[in-house]
Scaffold this motif. Structure first.
Motif, PDB file in Angstrom:
ATOM      1  N   ILE A 164       8.166   9.161   6.649  1.00 11.28           N
ATOM      2  CA  ILE A 164       7.498   8.005   6.062  1.00 11.28           C
ATOM      3  C   ILE A 164       7.271   6.977   7.164  1.00 11.28           C
ATOM      4  O   ILE A 164       8.224   6.545   7.824  1.00 11.28           O
ATOM      5  CB  ILE A 164       8.342   7.385   4.924  1.00 11.28           C
ATOM      6  N   LEU A 165       6.012   6.592   7.370  1.00 12.00           N
ATOM      7  CA  LEU A 165       5.649   5.616   8.386  1.00 12.00           C
ATOM      8  C   LEU A 165       4.935   4.443   7.733  1.00 12.00           C
ATOM      9  O   LEU A 165       4.103   4.631   6.847  1.00 12.00           O
ATOM     10  CB  LEU A 165       4.736   6.245   9.449  1.00 12.00           C
ATOM     11  N   ILE A 204      17.502   8.519   6.649  1.00 13.17           N
ATOM     12  CA  ILE A 204      17.655   7.658   7.823  1.00 13.17           C
ATOM     13  C   ILE A 204      16.468   6.715   7.919  1.00 13.17           C
ATOM     14  O   ILE A 204      15.335   7.149   8.190  1.00 13.17           O
ATOM     15  CB  ILE A 204      17.765   8.478   9.128  1.00 13.17           C
ATOM     16  N   ASP A 205      16.706   5.433   7.698  1.00 17.27           N
ATOM     17  CA  ASP A 205      15.709   4.407   7.988  1.00 17.27           C
ATOM     18  C   ASP A 205      15.858   3.999   9.453  1.00 17.27           C
ATOM     19  O   ASP A 205      16.951   4.078  10.011  1.00 17.27           O
ATOM     20  CB  ASP A 205      15.912   3.210   7.072  1.00 17.27           C
ATOM     21  N   GLU A 206      14.743   3.555  10.053  1.00 20.96           N
ATOM     22  CA  GLU A 206      14.719   3.290  11.498  1.00 20.96           C
ATOM     23  C   GLU A 206      15.224   4.525  12.244  1.00 20.96           C
ATOM     24  O   GLU A 206      16.117   4.460  13.097  1.00 20.96           O
ATOM     25  CB  GLU A 206      15.573   2.064  11.842  1.00 20.96           C
ATOM     26  N   LEU A 262      13.058  10.783   6.912  1.00 25.25           N
ATOM     27  CA  LEU A 262      13.074   9.884   8.061  1.00 25.25           C
ATOM     28  C   LEU A 262      12.042   8.781   7.854  1.00 25.25           C
ATOM     29  O   LEU A 262      10.904   9.061   7.455  1.00 25.25           O
ATOM     30  CB  LEU A 262      12.762  10.645   9.350  1.00 25.25           C
ATOM     31  N   LEU A 263      12.412   7.542   8.139  1.00 29.81           N
ATOM     32  CA  LEU A 263      11.523   6.404   7.990  1.00 29.81           C
ATOM     33  C   LEU A 263      11.463   5.627   9.303  1.00 29.81           C
ATOM     34  O   LEU A 263      12.482   5.471   9.991  1.00 29.81           O
ATOM     35  CB  LEU A 263      11.987   5.461   6.876  1.00 29.81           C
ATOM     36  N   SER A 264      10.269   5.145   9.640  1.00 30.59           N
ATOM     37  CA  SER A 264      10.101   4.297  10.813  1.00 30.59           C
ATOM     38  C   SER A 264       8.784   3.548  10.687  1.00 30.59           C
ATOM     39  O   SER A 264       7.966   3.854   9.802  1.00 30.59           O
ATOM     40  CB  SER A 264      10.124   5.124  12.105  1.00 30.59           C
ATOM     41  N   GLN A 265       8.561   2.579  11.573  1.00 29.78           N
ATOM     42  CA  GLN A 265       7.316   1.829  11.516  1.00 29.78           C
ATOM     43  C   GLN A 265       6.141   2.637  12.057  1.00 29.78           C
ATOM     44  O   GLN A 265       5.069   2.670  11.465  1.00 29.78           O
ATOM     45  CB  GLN A 265       7.436   0.519  12.306  1.00 29.78           C
ATOM     46  N   ASN A 266       6.331   3.295  13.199  1.00 30.60           N
ATOM     47  CA  ASN A 266       5.209   3.979  13.842  1.00 30.60           C
ATOM     48  C   ASN A 266       5.716   5.050  14.794  1.00 30.60           C
ATOM     49  O   ASN A 266       6.922   5.124  15.083  1.00 30.60           O
ATOM     50  CB  ASN A 266       4.321   2.973  14.589  1.00 30.60           C
ATOM     51  N   VAL A 267       4.799   5.863  15.278  1.00 30.58           N
ATOM     52  CA  VAL A 267       5.178   6.950  16.187  1.00 30.58           C
ATOM     53  C   VAL A 267       5.567   6.418  17.555  1.00 30.58           C
ATOM     54  O   VAL A 267       6.332   7.060  18.280  1.00 30.58           O
ATOM     55  CB  VAL A 267       4.035   7.971  16.310  1.00 30.58           C
ATOM     56  N   ASN A 268       5.064   5.248  17.922  1.00 28.96           N
ATOM     57  CA  ASN A 268       5.423   4.678  19.216  1.00 28.96           C
ATOM     58  C   ASN A 268       6.909   4.378  19.307  1.00 28.96           C
ATOM     59  O   ASN A 268       7.479   4.376  20.405  1.00 28.96           O
ATOM     60  CB  ASN A 268       4.616   3.400  19.471  1.00 28.96           C
ATOM     61  N   ASN A 269       7.542   4.094  18.177  1.00 30.31           N
ATOM     62  CA  ASN A 269       8.991   3.868  18.190  1.00 30.31           C
ATOM     63  C   ASN A 269       9.724   5.090  18.732  1.00 30.31           C
ATOM     64  O   ASN A 269      10.663   4.983  19.522  1.00 30.31           O
ATOM     65  CB  ASN A 269       9.490   3.554  16.786  1.00 30.31           C
ATOM     66  N   LEU A 320       8.352  18.515   9.474  1.00 26.05           N
ATOM     67  CA  LEU A 320       8.498  17.673   8.290  1.00 26.05           C
ATOM     68  C   LEU A 320       7.201  17.787   7.504  1.00 26.05           C
ATOM     69  O   LEU A 320       6.204  17.138   7.825  1.00 26.05           O
ATOM     70  CB  LEU A 320       8.777  16.215   8.692  1.00 26.05           C
ATOM     71  N   ASN A 321       7.198  18.607   6.483  1.00 26.47           N
ATOM     72  CA  ASN A 321       5.939  19.022   5.853  1.00 26.47           C
ATOM     73  C   ASN A 321       5.340  17.991   4.904  1.00 26.47           C
ATOM     74  O   ASN A 321       4.196  18.137   4.495  1.00 26.47           O
ATOM     75  CB  ASN A 321       6.140  20.352   5.117  1.00 26.47           C
ATOM     76  N   THR A 322       6.090  16.984   4.519  1.00 31.52           N
ATOM     77  CA  THR A 322       5.533  15.887   3.718  1.00 31.52           C
ATOM     78  C   THR A 322       5.512  14.632   4.580  1.00 31.52           C
ATOM     79  O   THR A 322       6.536  14.266   5.164  1.00 31.52           O
ATOM     80  CB  THR A 322       6.363  15.633   2.453  1.00 31.52           C
ATOM     81  N   LYS A 323       4.351  13.993   4.631  1.00 32.39           N
ATOM     82  CA  LYS A 323       4.215  12.761   5.411  1.00 32.39           C
ATOM     83  C   LYS A 323       3.564  11.707   4.527  1.00 32.39           C
ATOM     84  O   LYS A 323       2.563  11.978   3.855  1.00 32.39           O
ATOM     85  CB  LYS A 323       3.401  13.005   6.676  1.00 32.39           C
TER      86      LYS A 323
END
Length: 696
Positions: A240-241, A523-525, A550-557, A579-582
């Motif tokens: 999740i982004l 896992i957030d962040e 898994l959660l994060s703001q963006n792929v650059n992180n 990770l087959n669901t985005k």
């Protein structure tokens, strides 16, 4: 449970038989409450019973496990053998522990406070009291105000509640006691349950038979209509982004978490922000899973001796050096990433691996106590120059003792080869290393050990073992309340250690078919806890029945955390590919939006064109002019299904948008009924909850 009452809830008649005592011990207390079973003898024939099984779900006796449990309880009350179906899955029972001593006259329970029984302390998974100092039971009598609520106190301690929190509960505030007395009482209880000598009791590895079943086609959550995610889908992983405030945590993240909690998943939750663990505690309470929460906190009663667990766990490979090397390698890579080292480089890959392998070989062969302190002291005592006397190493404190013990224990050829290799390394290769090289090899290892041996971290990871990741297989929810924002490197290192041991435990657990309880890793962040092993683990997560979220703001992180080079992109893209669901929420990061747009695909957009041309004659006769020529054409142009800038225009989950967060949901392997594509645009409702009052 009452048998013989004309009406459930009414005072029992004389023929009533009490089968079970306590607070709903006959039912699944974490799922449904207020169950009653009654038999009306005055109306029904002697060979018939009237069974009333009330459930909050409104769907009583909906699972085979309910019927088996009911049959088992009734047969047991009539001294009949259990049904064969139950015996087929039941494990060998463990002897029931002795009851905690209480006063001869049971204390009067206040009307509004009901003592809670010990969670999961049943004949199938009771603590192992054999070999414990049972004389400590007598000392419990010195604390009558605590003994009065002994089972409730023990229950909360097993959940990870600190003595101060128990002391501050409304129940204990009514008692004439102090924090010191509550703390002493708690310590006696845990001394009875868990040995202080480093042993890990077998109870920690026992999986109790479940009354549930989880078929692969079970629906877990839905995006609306017929578009549902089954157990098979969620165990293929979710990423999740979304930008800060987009709703990724409170909307889609909690939607998935609530669905898995409702289906009785066990799980592990890592935390980054202060208060995040407390929010999860409230969340579990809102779905009636509070009794299965296990708090892992500094200064708390729940601890895990890392080395003892890894060397005493069940299954093959428990004593293999390479498994311990792999464990330390993961932790060392985390330390390297935190301090700017590239994930694919670092001292541990070459000389570091060699040091770890020979260090652990010596300790395993010698069967010396394996602790972080002794490992650090051994390396510090190792000679840094070649010894003149071949036997002088025996006089070096600790170093000589461990090496000599290993030499005498190496009796079979396999151990002899490993010992001679290790001895040659420590007495020949290691001393002749250049000082700069040797310093580089040992610096990172000692830095990692220093973090793990600091104050409360040492108590959590290097003392007794009162919890293991295996508890999630019985439905427990481990909240690692050691947020990175509060504890820095220590918070990351401790949580990564727990995560790695959880992943390995999941991979090696016994397959029980549909009764294999699914677990989740939330896992957030997530960029803070990324390791190379995550990619390897996710490749087989589906067969292990674990749902990674898994959660994060963006792929650059992720790219920045892994060093920012091409290898960092390969590592993250490899993980994301498994990770087959985005789920993509509103985002202002250009690279992430382009990455998401490419993932959703392209299409051939029809493009029409037309042209007109006129031909003017040179003649003065207007009828000599030819009519204009008009042309039409249709071509196609390859365009994204969703342009990158459209992700920035998605609604965030705030009050302006009615707490609904829009997102594009992408899933590999099937198309959505509503769109005919592999993705769908949908909205998630924000999930809110209130904190429940403390109870004992």
């Amino acid at each position: 449970m009452l048998v013989g009452s004309d009406t459930p809830g009414k005072p029992p008649k004389s023929q009533t038989k009490f089968i079970f005592n306590g607070d709903n011990v006959h039912g699944r207390a974490t799922v449904e409450r207020d169950r009653r079973i009654s038999i009306n003898k005055s109306i029904l024939p002697p060979d018939c019973v009237e069974v009333i099984w009330k459930a909050k779900s409104g769907n009583p006796l909906s699972q085979p496990g309910d019927l088996l449990l009911l049959a088992k309880r009734l047969r047991s009350s009539l001294n009949l053998p259990p049904p064969q179906e139950f015996e087929a899955v039941k494990q060998t029972p463990t002897p029931k522990p002795p009851t905690l001593p209480v006063k001869s006259t049971p204390p009067t329970v206040p009307a509004k406070v009901t003592p809670t029984p010990v969670p999961e302390t049943t004949p199938d998974n009771a603590p192992d009291w054999e070999g414990q100092d049972l004389s400590l039971l007598e000392k419990l009598k010195e604390y009558p105000e605590c003994q009065k609520w002994g089972m409730g106190i023990l229950s909360r301690m097993l959940q990870g509640m600190k003595p101060q929190e128990i002391f501050e509960s409304p129940t204990m505030q009514k008692e004439n006691t102090t924090l010191e007395r509550v703390t002493a009482y708690n310590n006696i209880l845990f001394t009875l349950l868990y040995p202080k000598d480093g042993r890990v009791i077998p109870e920690h590895f026992r999986i109790a038979p479940s009354e549930y079943e989880w078929p692969n086609d079970m629906t877990i959550w839905s995006a609306g209509g017929q578009d549902v995610w089954t157990l098979d889908d969620v165990t293929q992983g979710t990423l999740i982004l979304g930008a800060t405030g987009s709703g990724k945590s409170t909307c889609s993240g909690r939607t998935l978490a609530k669905a898995m909690l409702a289906k009785q998943f066990g799980g592990m939750i890592l935390t980054t922000k202060p208060g995040e663990g407390r929010e999860w505690g409230m969340f579990c309470d809102s779905v009636n899973r509070q009794d299965q929460v296990r708090w892992i906190r500094l200064g708390g009663p729940l601890k895990l001796n890392l080395l003892a667990y890894e060397t005493q766990r069940l299954g093959a490979g428990a004593h293999l050096t390479e498994n311990l090397v792999g464990f330390f390698r993961v932790l060392l890579s985390v330390m390297g990433q935190r301090h700017g080292q590239r994930a694919n480089e670092g001292f541990w890959q070459n000389a570091g691996n060699q040091l770890l392998r020979n260090l652990l070989d010596v300790f395993l062969i010698s069967k010396s106590p394996l602790s972080l302190d002794r490992l650090a002291d051994f390396v510090s005592a190792a000679p840094t120059k070649k010894l003149d006397d071949d036997e002088a190493w025996r006089e070096i404190p600790l170093f000589g003792d461990v090496l000599a013990t290993a030499q005498s224990n190496a009796t079979d050829p396999k151990d002899q080869r490993a010992f001679e290799k290790a001895k040659s390394y420590w007495l020949v290769d290691y001393p002749t290393l250049a000082p700069e090289t040797r310093s580089c090899v040992t610096f990172g290892f000692k830095a990692m050990l220093d973090v793990l041996r600091s104050r409360e971290i040492y108590e959590l990871l290097c003392s007794e073992t009162s919890i293991t990741p295996d508890c999630t297989f019985n439905g427990h929810i481990m909240i690692l309340d050691i947020p990175v924002k509060d504890y820095g490197d220590a918070g990351v290192l401790v949580q990564c250690a727990f995560k790695y041991l959880f992943q390995r435990a999941v991979e090696r657990r016994k397959d029980m078919g549909n009764q294999t309880r699914p677990v989740f890793l939330f896992i957030d962040e997530a960029q803070n806890f990324f390791t190379e092993y995550d990619t390897v683990f996710q490749q087989t997560a589906r067969s292990s029945r674990v749902a990674t979220v898994l959660l994060s703001q963006n792929v650059n992180n992720f790219y920045a955390h892994l060093g920012g080079d091409h290898n960092a992109r390969y590592l993250f893209d490899s993980l994301a590919g498994n990770l087959n669901t985005k789920i993509f929420h509103a985002n202002g990061d250009t690279l992430t939006n382009e990455w998401a747009s490419k993932m959703l695909g392209t299409w051939d957009r029809p493009v029409t064109s037309s042209s007109a041309s006129s031909h003017t004659s040179q003649s003065i006769n207007p009828f000599d002019n030819e009519p204009p020529t008009i042309g039409h054409g249709v071509t196609t142009r390859r365009e994204p299904m969703v342009f990158p800038d459209e992700f920035a225009r998605l609604r965030s989950g705030n009050s302006k948008n009615g707490f609904h967060a829009e997102a594009y949901v992408y899933r590999v392997g099937s198309v959505f009924e509503q769109t005919g594509q592999a993705f769908i645009k949908t909205a998630f409702q924000q999930i809110q909850f209130k904190e429940a009052p403390p109870r004992l």
